[in-house]
Enzyme design. Structure first.
Site, PDB file in Angstrom:
ATOM      1  N   ASP A  65     -25.326  14.121 -36.703  1.00 52.37           N
ATOM      2  CA  ASP A  65     -26.505  14.000 -35.844  1.00 52.37           C
ATOM      3  C   ASP A  65     -26.285  12.764 -34.979  1.00 52.37           C
ATOM      4  O   ASP A  65     -26.395  11.635 -35.455  1.00 52.37           O
ATOM      5  CB  ASP A  65     -27.766  13.853 -36.702  1.00 52.37           C
ATOM      6  CG  ASP A  65     -29.023  13.591 -35.858  1.00 52.37           C
ATOM      7  OD1 ASP A  65     -28.921  13.532 -34.620  1.00 52.37           O
ATOM      8  OD2 ASP A  65     -30.110  13.449 -36.465  1.00 52.37           O
ATOM      9  N   TRP A  76     -33.924   9.545 -40.497  1.00 50.99           N
ATOM     10  CA  TRP A  76     -33.474  10.808 -39.899  1.00 50.99           C
ATOM     11  C   TRP A  76     -32.527  11.549 -40.834  1.00 50.99           C
ATOM     12  O   TRP A  76     -32.613  12.769 -40.976  1.00 50.99           O
ATOM     13  CB  TRP A  76     -32.847  10.578 -38.528  1.00 50.99           C
ATOM     14  CG  TRP A  76     -33.877  10.201 -37.505  1.00 50.99           C
ATOM     15  CD1 TRP A  76     -33.970   9.026 -36.817  1.00 50.99           C
ATOM     16  CD2 TRP A  76     -34.993  11.001 -37.059  1.00 50.99           C
ATOM     17  NE1 TRP A  76     -35.070   9.039 -35.990  1.00 50.99           N
ATOM     18  CE2 TRP A  76     -35.710  10.235 -36.112  1.00 50.99           C
ATOM     19  CE3 TRP A  76     -35.470  12.269 -37.371  1.00 50.99           C
ATOM     20  CZ2 TRP A  76     -36.869  10.711 -35.470  1.00 50.99           C
ATOM     21  CZ3 TRP A  76     -36.615  12.743 -36.741  1.00 50.99           C
ATOM     22  CH2 TRP A  76     -37.293  11.972 -35.804  1.00 50.99           C
ATOM     23  N   LYS A  99     -32.801  11.001 -25.853  1.00 51.82           N
ATOM     24  CA  LYS A  99     -32.465   9.600 -26.106  1.00 51.82           C
ATOM     25  C   LYS A  99     -31.479   9.098 -25.050  1.00 51.82           C
ATOM     26  O   LYS A  99     -31.708   8.097 -24.402  1.00 51.82           O
ATOM     27  CB  LYS A  99     -31.866   9.403 -27.502  1.00 51.82           C
ATOM     28  CG  LYS A  99     -32.641   9.994 -28.701  1.00 51.82           C
ATOM     29  CD  LYS A  99     -34.065   9.622 -28.755  1.00 51.82           C
ATOM     30  CE  LYS A  99     -34.944  10.134 -29.890  1.00 51.82           C
ATOM     31  NZ  LYS A  99     -34.430  10.810 -31.020  1.00 51.82           N
TER      32      LYS A  99
END
Ligand code: PLP
Length: 352
Positions: A164, A102, A188
């Site tokens: 993030d 990511w 999530k």
């Protein structure tokens, strides 16, 4: 039909059952208005109340003060990968921490808008910052690798720190005052897909580029309280319910202990297992996404088939890395981890 399975999915992921029940009712009739949440105008008083209470709950649970704006965007965390540099980089240098897939995706987008300096290779490593970074970016939890920062990296004084936090926001303490911008896709740990929570220092939003369509400028969302255009109303409603649920559980301190107990049960088993091995470096193991494998891809596949048949769902690792991954977000119960450990112990007896 009322048999719910243990859902280890990495996202969209398990949500608190009381929230799902309340959302069922709200689809039909939101707060006794006689109109469902999907049907209410975003400009009406009923949705105004939803937006206000969702923001207030996020501020209380996160300890977020008025220097930061709490925003609800669309386009996923992936859109933040470009929206951050598009607004803030302006040809300068972004210092990035490369902790995994990511972080690398965010880095690739930053390169479109300026220079990139890789300040750290791996979570929990000591960064080596460039001479004058415009900002520093890191990924607090790598959902695919199962790697997590213990503490945020500390950039030089005055350098905005951007995180993030898609897969670990509100799973443990996070000092928002140390961060200029935190973003997280909701699916999530916060709610359904389709909403991205952005918590940004107001002064940073003001500094952003003005040469962008309004929908791509943070200041637009700050000025209009996420209501410049139609916001993702249902997603905002569910986030409000999830965060209220979290508060009722005892907030961040209680959920941190709950998450630690779940992760410990699984890592303890992995550490004693001759067959199953943890995939993440010991010093950077994630409390949210536990990655592991057996001694062969064929045995991994057999384990996954048996686990699925036993009601343990969503355990396959990301398609790019294989193996297994158990995502243990806030709403995931300890009983589900115990069921997984029992399944692994049984498999080990038969195949170890
Ligand atoms: C899932 C995830 C993303 C991507 O989120 P989208 O909402 O699908 O764009 C980005 N970063 C992290 C850490 C993630 O877990």
């Amino acid at each position: 039909m009322d048999a719910r399975r243990y859902n280890f999915s990495s996202g969209p992921a398990v949500l608190p059952e009381p929230v799902l029940r309340r959302a069922q009712d709200a689809l039909w009739d939101l707060d006794g208005t006689g109109i469902g949440i999907l049907e209410h105008s975003h400009r009406g008083a009923a949705f105004e109340r939803v937006l206000a209470r969702t923001e207030a709950a996020i501020r209380r649970v996160g300890g977020i003060g008025d220097d930061h704006a709490v925003l609800f965007l669309q386009g996923g965390a992936s859109s933040q990968f470009f929206m951050v540099p598009m607004n803030l980089l302006g040809g300068g240098t972004a210092d990035v921490c490369d902790s995994g897939i990511w972080a690398q995706k965010a880095t690739a987008e930053a390169k479109r808008f300026g220079e990139v300096h890789v300040a750290c290779a791996g979570a929990n490593t000591t960064p080596s910052w460039s001479a004058s970074p415009t900002y520093a970016h890191y990924t607090s939890n790598e959902t695919i690798g199962g790697v997590q920062w213990r503490e945020p990296p500390t950039p030089p004084d005055g350098v905005p720190l951007i995180c993030d936090a898609s897969s670990d926001i509100f799973s443990r303490p996070l000092d928002f005052d140390r961060h200029a911008l935190v973003y997280a896709g909701a699916q999530k740990n916060l709610g359904p897909s389709g909403v991205t929570l952005v918590i940004i220092r107001r002064e940073l939003a003001e500094r952003g580029s003005r040469d962008l369509p309004p929908m791509l400028q943070y200041r637009t969302y700050v000025a209009e309280r996420s209501m410049y255009n139609t916001p993702p109303t249902f997603g905002i409603y569910v986030i409000g319910e999830v965060v209220a649920w979290l508060e009722a559980q005892g907030g961040i301190p209680a959920i941190t202990a709950h998450n630690a107990a779940k992760a410990r049960a699984l890592y303890d088993f992995l550490d004693g297992s001759p067959l199953f091995q943890g995939a993440a470096p010991a010093g950077a193991r994630s409390m949210m996404n536990v990655t592991f494998r057996t001694t062969s891809p064929a045995l991994d596949a057999k384990f996954l088939d048996e686990a699925t048949a036993a009601g343990l769902d969503g355990l396959a690792g990301h398609r790019s890395v294989g193996g297994m991954r158990a995502s243990l977000y806030n709403a995931f119960p300890l009983a589900g981890v115990e069921a997984l450990v029992a399944q692994m112990a049984d498999f080990e007896r038969r195949h170890g």
